[in-house]
Design a protein around this motif. Structure first.
Motif, PDB file in Angstrom:
ATOM      1  N   ASP A 349       0.836  -1.208   0.000  1.00 55.38           N
ATOM      2  CA  ASP A 349       0.000   0.000   0.000  1.00 55.38           C
ATOM      3  C   ASP A 349       0.869   1.255   0.000  1.00 55.38           C
ATOM      4  O   ASP A 349       0.736   2.125  -0.869  1.00 55.38           O
ATOM      5  CB  ASP A 349      -0.912  -0.023   1.234  1.00 55.38           C
ATOM      6  CG  ASP A 349      -1.936   1.107   1.228  1.00 55.38           C
ATOM      7  OD1 ASP A 349      -2.630   1.259   0.206  1.00 55.38           O
ATOM      8  OD2 ASP A 349      -2.029   1.827   2.236  1.00 55.38           O
ATOM      9  N   TYR A 353       1.789   4.199  -2.937  1.00 56.97           N
ATOM     10  CA  TYR A 353       1.641   5.641  -2.729  1.00 56.97           C
ATOM     11  C   TYR A 353       2.919   6.415  -3.078  1.00 56.97           C
ATOM     12  O   TYR A 353       2.895   7.635  -3.141  1.00 56.97           O
ATOM     13  CB  TYR A 353       1.267   5.929  -1.272  1.00 56.97           C
ATOM     14  CG  TYR A 353      -0.226   5.912  -0.988  1.00 56.97           C
ATOM     15  CD1 TYR A 353      -1.075   6.811  -1.629  1.00 56.97           C
ATOM     16  CD2 TYR A 353      -0.781   5.021  -0.078  1.00 56.97           C
ATOM     17  CE1 TYR A 353      -2.438   6.819  -1.368  1.00 56.97           C
ATOM     18  CE2 TYR A 353      -2.151   5.026   0.193  1.00 56.97           C
ATOM     19  CZ  TYR A 353      -2.971   5.935  -0.460  1.00 56.97           C
ATOM     20  OH  TYR A 353      -4.321   5.948  -0.205  1.00 56.97           O
ATOM     21  N   ARG A 382       2.359   5.427 -14.181  1.00 55.54           N
ATOM     22  CA  ARG A 382       1.983   6.837 -14.194  1.00 55.54           C
ATOM     23  C   ARG A 382       2.801   7.652 -15.172  1.00 55.54           C
ATOM     24  O   ARG A 382       2.429   8.762 -15.505  1.00 55.54           O
ATOM     25  CB  ARG A 382       2.195   7.444 -12.809  1.00 55.54           C
ATOM     26  CG  ARG A 382       1.301   6.862 -11.773  1.00 55.54           C
ATOM     27  CD  ARG A 382       1.920   7.148 -10.433  1.00 55.54           C
ATOM     28  NE  ARG A 382       1.338   6.308  -9.417  1.00 55.54           N
ATOM     29  CZ  ARG A 382       0.427   6.740  -8.544  1.00 55.54           C
ATOM     30  NH1 ARG A 382       0.037   7.975  -8.578  1.00 55.54           N
ATOM     31  NH2 ARG A 382      -0.052   5.920  -7.654  1.00 55.54           N
TER      32      ARG A 382
ATOM     33  N   GLY B 235      -8.684   9.199  -1.785  1.00 52.88           N
ATOM     34  CA  GLY B 235      -8.656   8.076  -2.712  1.00 52.88           C
ATOM     35  C   GLY B 235      -7.417   7.245  -2.529  1.00 52.88           C
ATOM     36  O   GLY B 235      -6.386   7.750  -2.096  1.00 52.88           O
ATOM     37  N   PRO B 236      -7.510   5.959  -2.863  1.00 50.91           N
ATOM     38  CA  PRO B 236      -6.355   5.074  -2.741  1.00 50.91           C
ATOM     39  C   PRO B 236      -5.262   5.461  -3.733  1.00 50.91           C
ATOM     40  O   PRO B 236      -5.476   6.311  -4.601  1.00 50.91           O
ATOM     41  CB  PRO B 236      -6.926   3.694  -3.073  1.00 50.91           C
ATOM     42  CG  PRO B 236      -8.139   3.951  -3.888  1.00 50.91           C
ATOM     43  CD  PRO B 236      -8.685   5.258  -3.404  1.00 50.91           C
ATOM     44  N   PHE B 237      -4.118   4.838  -3.617  1.00 51.46           N
ATOM     45  CA  PHE B 237      -3.014   5.216  -4.516  1.00 51.46           C
ATOM     46  C   PHE B 237      -3.402   4.943  -5.972  1.00 51.46           C
ATOM     47  O   PHE B 237      -4.094   3.988  -6.273  1.00 51.46           O
ATOM     48  CB  PHE B 237      -1.706   4.519  -4.129  1.00 51.46           C
ATOM     49  CG  PHE B 237      -1.686   3.026  -4.260  1.00 51.46           C
ATOM     50  CD1 PHE B 237      -1.479   2.404  -5.486  1.00 51.46           C
ATOM     51  CD2 PHE B 237      -1.842   2.219  -3.141  1.00 51.46           C
ATOM     52  CE1 PHE B 237      -1.444   1.032  -5.602  1.00 51.46           C
ATOM     53  CE2 PHE B 237      -1.800   0.835  -3.240  1.00 51.46           C
ATOM     54  CZ  PHE B 237      -1.608   0.241  -4.476  1.00 51.46           C
ATOM     55  N   GLY B 238      -2.991   5.842  -6.818  1.00 54.31           N
ATOM     56  CA  GLY B 238      -3.225   5.667  -8.244  1.00 54.31           C
ATOM     57  C   GLY B 238      -4.635   5.988  -8.693  1.00 54.31           C
ATOM     58  O   GLY B 238      -4.981   5.774  -9.848  1.00 54.31           O
ATOM     59  N   SER B 392      -4.916  10.582   1.521  1.00 55.97           N
ATOM     60  CA  SER B 392      -4.409   9.287   1.075  1.00 55.97           C
ATOM     61  C   SER B 392      -4.648   8.225   2.137  1.00 55.97           C
ATOM     62  O   SER B 392      -3.749   7.929   2.926  1.00 55.97           O
ATOM     63  CB  SER B 392      -2.912   9.388   0.794  1.00 55.97           C
ATOM     64  OG  SER B 392      -2.611  10.570   0.086  1.00 55.97           O
ATOM     65  N   PRO B 393      -5.852   7.679   2.208  1.00 59.93           N
ATOM     66  CA  PRO B 393      -6.150   6.723   3.277  1.00 59.93           C
ATOM     67  C   PRO B 393      -5.395   5.402   3.090  1.00 59.93           C
ATOM     68  O   PRO B 393      -5.401   4.857   1.990  1.00 59.93           O
ATOM     69  CB  PRO B 393      -7.657   6.501   3.147  1.00 59.93           C
ATOM     70  CG  PRO B 393      -7.996   6.912   1.762  1.00 59.93           C
ATOM     71  CD  PRO B 393      -6.999   7.926   1.330  1.00 59.93           C
ATOM     72  N   PRO B 394      -4.777   4.902   4.158  1.00 55.76           N
ATOM     73  CA  PRO B 394      -4.105   3.612   4.056  1.00 55.76           C
ATOM     74  C   PRO B 394      -5.092   2.542   3.583  1.00 55.76           C
ATOM     75  O   PRO B 394      -6.226   2.485   4.056  1.00 55.76           O
ATOM     76  CB  PRO B 394      -3.653   3.325   5.481  1.00 55.76           C
ATOM     77  CG  PRO B 394      -3.632   4.636   6.167  1.00 55.76           C
ATOM     78  CD  PRO B 394      -4.670   5.484   5.490  1.00 55.76           C
ATOM     79  N   GLY B 395      -4.677   1.757   2.625  1.00 52.69           N
ATOM     80  CA  GLY B 395      -5.520   0.688   2.127  1.00 52.69           C
ATOM     81  C   GLY B 395      -6.799   1.190   1.485  1.00 52.69           C
ATOM     82  O   GLY B 395      -7.719   0.417   1.242  1.00 52.69           O
ATOM     83  N   GLY B 396      -6.885   2.492   1.206  1.00 52.00           N
ATOM     84  CA  GLY B 396      -8.090   3.036   0.590  1.00 52.00           C
ATOM     85  C   GLY B 396      -9.291   3.013   1.519  1.00 52.00           C
ATOM     86  O   GLY B 396     -10.432   3.121   1.079  1.00 52.00           O
ATOM     87  N   LYS B 418     -11.315   3.000  -6.294  1.00 52.34           N
ATOM     88  CA  LYS B 418     -10.332   2.117  -6.916  1.00 52.34           C
ATOM     89  C   LYS B 418     -10.953   1.352  -8.069  1.00 52.34           C
ATOM     90  O   LYS B 418     -10.319   1.162  -9.106  1.00 52.34           O
ATOM     91  CB  LYS B 418      -9.776   1.139  -5.877  1.00 52.34           C
ATOM     92  CG  LYS B 418      -8.792   0.135  -6.462  1.00 52.34           C
ATOM     93  CD  LYS B 418      -8.010  -0.591  -5.382  1.00 52.34           C
ATOM     94  CE  LYS B 418      -7.280  -1.816  -5.907  1.00 52.34           C
ATOM     95  NZ  LYS B 418      -6.458  -1.568  -7.101  1.00 52.34           N
TER      96      LYS B 418
END
Ligand SMILES: Nc1ncnc2c1ncn2[C@@H]1O[C@H](COP(=O)(O)OP(=O)(O)OP(=O)(O)O)[C@@H](O)[C@H]1O
Ligand SMILES: [Mg+2]
Lengths: 492, 603
Positions: A349, A353, A382, B235-238, B392-396, B418
């Motif tokens: 995770d 990020y 990206r 939102g989650p990463f990406g 940026s919430p951990p684990g979305g 996601k």
């Protein structure tokens, strides 16, 4: 401060050694510990005050007899000696030879922690690297200076993919200007996807190319696999290897990537080489960090990992990149295993990020014998957008990739629908999505470990599978694209 | 007043020093390299200092000096177009002076001391006048886009005893003097300083009334934010937080944009630095960089400076607000700032409450977001700071502390998903999870300026999306055949809204920015198609035929076929819809009508 030896150890546990009455030890200083058997261990000061100095010992604190432990503070930061001879050598996590050959002697040495790159000094990465793997080149393109991890699970072939990338990665050079862009679309017609592009594009991979291999907590067989793979592709002389095996002390994993990246930075920004850094496995690194953090009593955030795991990982990953006015580059392929295949686990995770995308491997695809089992939907690059298109890959590349993503996402919906109501109940169009998904997985995603596809082969293959869908369903492609590449015969 | 002391203990970014007279908030200079830090607590003669720079190499016993001033920023002409670190040091200058790696202990003023600026004094202002904080002394044309207003610093008031004539001055030249009631003389310069943790004063808060036009359909049309509002993008990463914030920085109708890269990637700032000078503001036609300022503390830069970087950005934003500008500040990512708070709290041994965060997380976030707003400034003018934070919430997981606290504070919430991002539906804003408290206020603007039925159309589009969600559940149980013709048409129309309206590519030149006129036109076209189709079904047209209309695939491409300056083409398409459906109506309505007529004659 002198380099006196102190014998004032107060306690030792979990890789940490506490020393009393060491005046004026500097934070981050290198420490050499001599134990009662006369063996030496390496350490680094992580907290310092007049009363107590805390040292992290990379070889661990097992079997230390506090009464007979002598500690020398070297009064210098943790540095790595650097010379071109690092290539072809094998080191441990602190940069000492593991190959029985003499240590690197050089007047140049650098602090392994590095200093942050000024963001204004970075050059934006945009040069396409062809890996020969369709799911990467076509849909999650890698560019020079990118950090693109492989997210995997136990038993999945992440090592084989990393090795294949190392073996096949090359730049495309447009030696002849392409026929003028007017008309777009069909500039590089290569019949039925088998066409080999000879003249226009030539590959580059020469002496200015180096590999830094950083292994943390990997098994003997995995380490051997990489070594053999490098040897086989004849690049062993261009590889600097830093190894900490599964049965080596875990704390050493904390310094290993920093040592390896100091070496990579030297190769890239001093010697001007294009360096590919493969780091495996970052999850073991993070677990070592957790071990030390717990020992220090740091407040845990999630799953016992300390709150600073993000910043700590970023210090490592952000060392990838390009620098304005410098020739070399650091491209990073970290391998991150997802405990219990859980992508929300803190290590994948937080990695996601920080890095510029991720290649995600899937157990279902592997079970269905799709090799390499790349799950394209959760995968992402990206930096793809600036590295592809006319003059770099092919004019239609971005739209083809976008269409593949959209169509495959739709096909997945159709699949779950089919699982409920049965394939017989599906509409004609839905059935074509099922065929598309099959073909996509078996022909586009699947490829041999030795199969090195050019980007043009990859894109032609993409058109082949997309042509299984009706034209009207391909709304992300332009009319021009369809005219130039859609294969009516396949559409039937 | 500065105090001398010495370092006692060093642990990561936290240093304990013997500094008996230091106050909390005061700046401290540490050790031989002269690292800068800030006192965060006092225990007897000891000061606990958080250090903005890497503390490696510091030793106990080295000197510590309290500097007598809290962390402040320099405000004046010359800061726009620049990139600064979390302490407002100019990164381009640092690059020129010390090379590509950031060196520690550097003291470089934010604004070039030698550069001269063309100052034009305020005409009405006469020597002898009584002036107070916030009054406009004059202007400096900072670049072709921005006329910088030079204000009397908030804390100064009294009689103007001299004011420089028009001419070129550096930011340290004295351009005027004020004598206060006590007879003290205050020198005025083109630049002034302000402590970052203290909100700049204003007369009163104003109601926010105007939507911030971002050119992003999912924002402007569906979940609007007002100028002076507070918004969050979790939102989650990406998932697309950074792209969305960059889109706002590019295209929104603000006059000043402050972009704070807080604990994120170096390359993302490089990208802004590379692209913004080449992009032009769709309204002024000037390079975007002229109205933009970057504050960068990337993820590999020291954690404590990350925590202050958002305050540095905010103070600069307020400074432009006080000049009467509409300012947008985007902060990417507020989670990294919160994590910096957590890290310091943890090292101080403060009791963690949730996931290691200290109990004051919520109140700290709220106090910070509260600095956004539309205000009447000290001089009676109006300006605003709109604040948009990425989360940026951990684990979305949106139930984690930073996301859930932020959600309680902000007014517009753009929740990224996601699943949508994986399917490459961008922006991946989830229309069911997102909300805006500003729809009614925004509607007034849309109705007055663009189209009177905006709210109705928007609500209809959202209703189609929600209905489709329900219908999809049914389809996933029993298949699409179980739906009625109208229901299938609802599904198809929702798809049209999703693909033709919600999806908006930041990468497509014609789609990246969408003017309000184009947004409204597309919206009304989609709803028009839905209505006309529904009518055809009522007339007996089989739904399969309706779904086969080539118009549907075409409508999905309109957004990329016509740029915001090519609306005539789009209007032409609209005109063609009418005859198309008229023909269909004739086909399906006439037999029925005839039948009806004949029935009529029979009876
Ligand atoms: N509006 C958009 N149009 C086109 N592509 C987009 C859009 N939004 C996101 N993307 C794609 O998604 C990628 C990831 O987006 P972005 O970097 O903004 O994610 P993020 O939410 O900021 O992630 P992180 O939390 O890791 O920083 C982009 O590189 C781009 O390829
Ligand atoms: Mg981001």
């Amino acid at each position: 401060m002198s380099s006196l030896e102190y014998r004032s150890a107060a306690w030792a546990r979990g890789g940490l050694l506490a020393m009393r009455s060491v005046p004026e030890a500097a934070l981050g200083d290198r420490v050499v510990v001599r134990d009662h058997k006369g063996r030496s261990r390496n350490g680094q000061v992580i907290r310092t005050s007049a009363d107590l100095v805390l040292v992290q010992i990379f070889e661990g604190t097992d079997n230390l007899d506090l009464e007979r432990t002598w500690v020398r503070f070297l009064d210098q930061p943790f540095e790595l000696a650097l010379a071109p001879e690092v290539l072809g050598r094998v080191f441990n996590g602190v940069g000492q030879p593991r190959d029985g050959r003499p240590p690197i002697v050089s007047r140049l040495s650098r602090n392994v922690n590095g200093a942050s790159i000024n963001p204004a000094a970075r050059a934006y990465p945009r040069e396409f690297i062809q890996t020969g793997i369709s799911t990467i080149d076509g849909m999650n393109t890698l560019v020079r200076g990118q950090k693109l991890p492989v997210f995997s699970g136990s038993g999945l072939p992440h090592n084989r993919i990393a090795a294949q990338i190392v073996r096949q990665a090359k730049l495309l050079h447009q030696s002849h200007p392409s026929p003028s862009g007017i008309g777009g679309g069909g500039e590089f017609p290569s019949p039925s996807g088998r066409g080999v592009r000879g003249e226009g594009a030539s590959e580059t991979r020469n002496q200015s190319f180096a590999i830094v291999f950083a292994a943390m907590g990997v098994s003997h067989s995995d380490a051997r696999f990489f070594e053999e793979s490098f040897e086989e592709s004849g690049v062993l002389g261009q590889v600097a290897t830093f190894i900490n095996l599964a049965d080596d002390p875990p704390i050493e994993r904390l310094i290993l990537p920093r040592v390896a990246l100091t070496c990579a930075e030297y190769l890239a920004f001093d010697l001007g080489m294009h360096v590919l850094v493969v780091m495996t496995d970052m999850t073991y690194y993070a677990e070592a960090l957790r071990e030390i953090a717990t020992g220090k009593g740091d407040v845990p955030a999630r799953k016992g990992f300390p709150g600073y795991l993000y910043s700590d990982l970023a210090e490592i990953y952000e060392r990838a990149g390009r620098i304005r006015g410098k020739n070399g580059s650091i491209t990073m392929i970290p391998v991150v295993s997802m405990p219990s295949d859980d992508i929300t686990h803190p290590v994948p995770d937080l990695t996601g990020y920080i890095t510029e995308g991720q290649i995600v491997l899937s157990r279902e695809l592997a079970a269905a014998n799709v090799q390499p089992p790349v799950a394209v939907l959760p995968s992402l690059s990206r930096l793809m957008k600036d590295g592809i298109g006319e003059g770099m890959t092919r004019e239609d590349h971005a739209r083809v990739a976008s269409q593949l993503f959209a169509s495959y996402a739709k096909a997945q919906e159709v699949r779950s629908l089919a699982a409920i109501i049965g394939a017989e109940e599906l509409s004609e169009e839905d059935n074509r999505y099922l065929q598309f998904a099959e073909a996509f997985e078996n022909r586009f995603v699947s490829q041999g470990e030795r199969e090195d596809r050019t980007i043009f082969q990859t894109l032609d293959l993409a058109w082949e599978v997309l042509s299984l869908l009706p034209k009207e369903a391909l709304t992300r492609l332009s009319e021009k694209d369809l005219d130039a590449h859609y294969q009516q015969a396949i559409a039937g | 007043m500065s105090g001398q002391g010495r370092i006692l203990d060093i642990q990561g970014p936290i240093v304990i020093a013997e500094l008996p007279n230091a106050r909390t908030g005061e700046q401290v200079k540490l050790g031989k390299p002269g690292l800068m830090g800030e006192v965060i607590a006092r225990e007897g003669a000891r000061a606990i200092v958080q250090v903005y720079e890497n503390t490696e190499g510091l030793r106990p016993g080295e000197p510590a000096t309290a500097m007598g001033e809290p962390l402040s920023v320099e405000l004046g002409p010359g800061i726009l177009g620049g990139i600064f670190d979390g302490l407002q040091r100019p990164l381009e200058t640092m690059l020129a002076q010390t090379g590509e790696r950031i060196e520690r202990g550097l003291v470089i003023p934010a604004i070039d001391r030698a550069k001269q600026w063309p100052f034009v004094p305020q005409e009405e202002l006469k020597v002898g006048a009584r002036i107070a904080g916030g009054a406009i002394l004059g202007t400096v044309q900072e670049n072709a886009s921005v006329v910088h207003r030079i204000l009397v610093p908030p804390e100064v008031a009294g009689e103007l005893i001299d004011l420089a004539p028009a001419g070129d001055y550096t930011v340290v030249d004295v351009i005027g003097r004020v004598r206060d009631r006590q007879g003290n003389i205050h020198k005025l310069h083109l630049s002034s300083r302000w402590p970052v943790r203290m909100p700049r004063p204003f007369n009163k808060r104003d109601h926010a009334v105007q939507p911030l036009i971002t050119g992003q359909r999912i924002m402007d049309t569906f979940f609007p934010l007002l100028k002076g509002g507070k918004g969050a993008i979790p939102g989650p990463f990406g998932a697309g937080k950074t792209v969305l914030q960059q889109q706002i920085a590019r295209w929104s109708d603000a006059q000043i944009v402050i972009y704070v890269g807080c604990g994120e990637r170096g390359n993302e700032l490089t990208e802004v630095l590379d692209t913004f000078p080449k992009l032009t503001d769709p309204r002024s036609g000037r390079p975007l960089m002229e109205r933009t300022l970057l504050v960068a503390n990337t993820s590999n830069m020291p954690v404590v400076a990350r925590e202050v970087s958002v305050y540095v950005g905010m103070t600069i934003a307020e400074y432009f607000r006080d000049q009467g500008f509409d300012v947008v500040m985007v902060a990417d990512s507020t989670s990294r700032w919160a994590e910096a708070l957590r890290e310091v709290a943890g090292r101080l041994g403060q009791m963690p409450v949730e996931e290691g965060y200290p109990a004051y997380l919520g109140s700290t976030l709220a106090a910070f977001y509260e600095r956004a707003g539309r205000v009447e400034s000290l001089s009676g003018g109006h300006g605003s700071v709109t604040l948009i934070g990425a989360v940026s919430p951990p684990g979305g997981d949106f139930s984690e502390p930073v996301t859930s606290h932020t959600k309680d504070i902000i007014q517009t919430f753009w929740a990224l998903s996601k699943d949508l991002a994986d399917a490459r539906h961008y922006p991946s804003v989830d229309w069911l999870e997102s909300f805006s408290l500003f729809v009614d206020t925004a509607a007034r603007w849309w109705h007055g300026n663009i189209g009177e039925d905006w709210l109705q159309l928007r609500n209809k589009a959202l209703r189609l999306l929600t209905e489709a969600e329900e219908l999809n559940r049914i389809v996933n149980l029993v298949g699409v055949e179980a739906l009625s013709g109208q229901q299938r048409w609802t599904l198809e129309s929702a798809r049209l809204v999703r693909e033709g309206l919600l999806q908006q590519s930041a990468l497509e030149a014609k789609d990246s920015f969408c003017s309000p006129e184009k947004q409204y036109l597309l919206l009304s076209l989609m709803i028009d198609i839905y209505n006309r189709g529904a009518e055809m079904l009522r007339l007996g047209m089989p739904v399969q035929e309706l779904l086969r209309l080539p118009l549907l695939a075409k409508a999905r491409r309109w957004k990329i076929a016509y740029g915001s300056d090519e609306l005539e083409g789009l209007r032409q398409e609209a005109r063609e819809i009418v005859p198309l459906f008229d023909a269909l109506r004739a086909e399906y309505a006439s037999p029925a009508a005839q039948r009806h007529e004949s029935e009529g004659t029979e009876s």
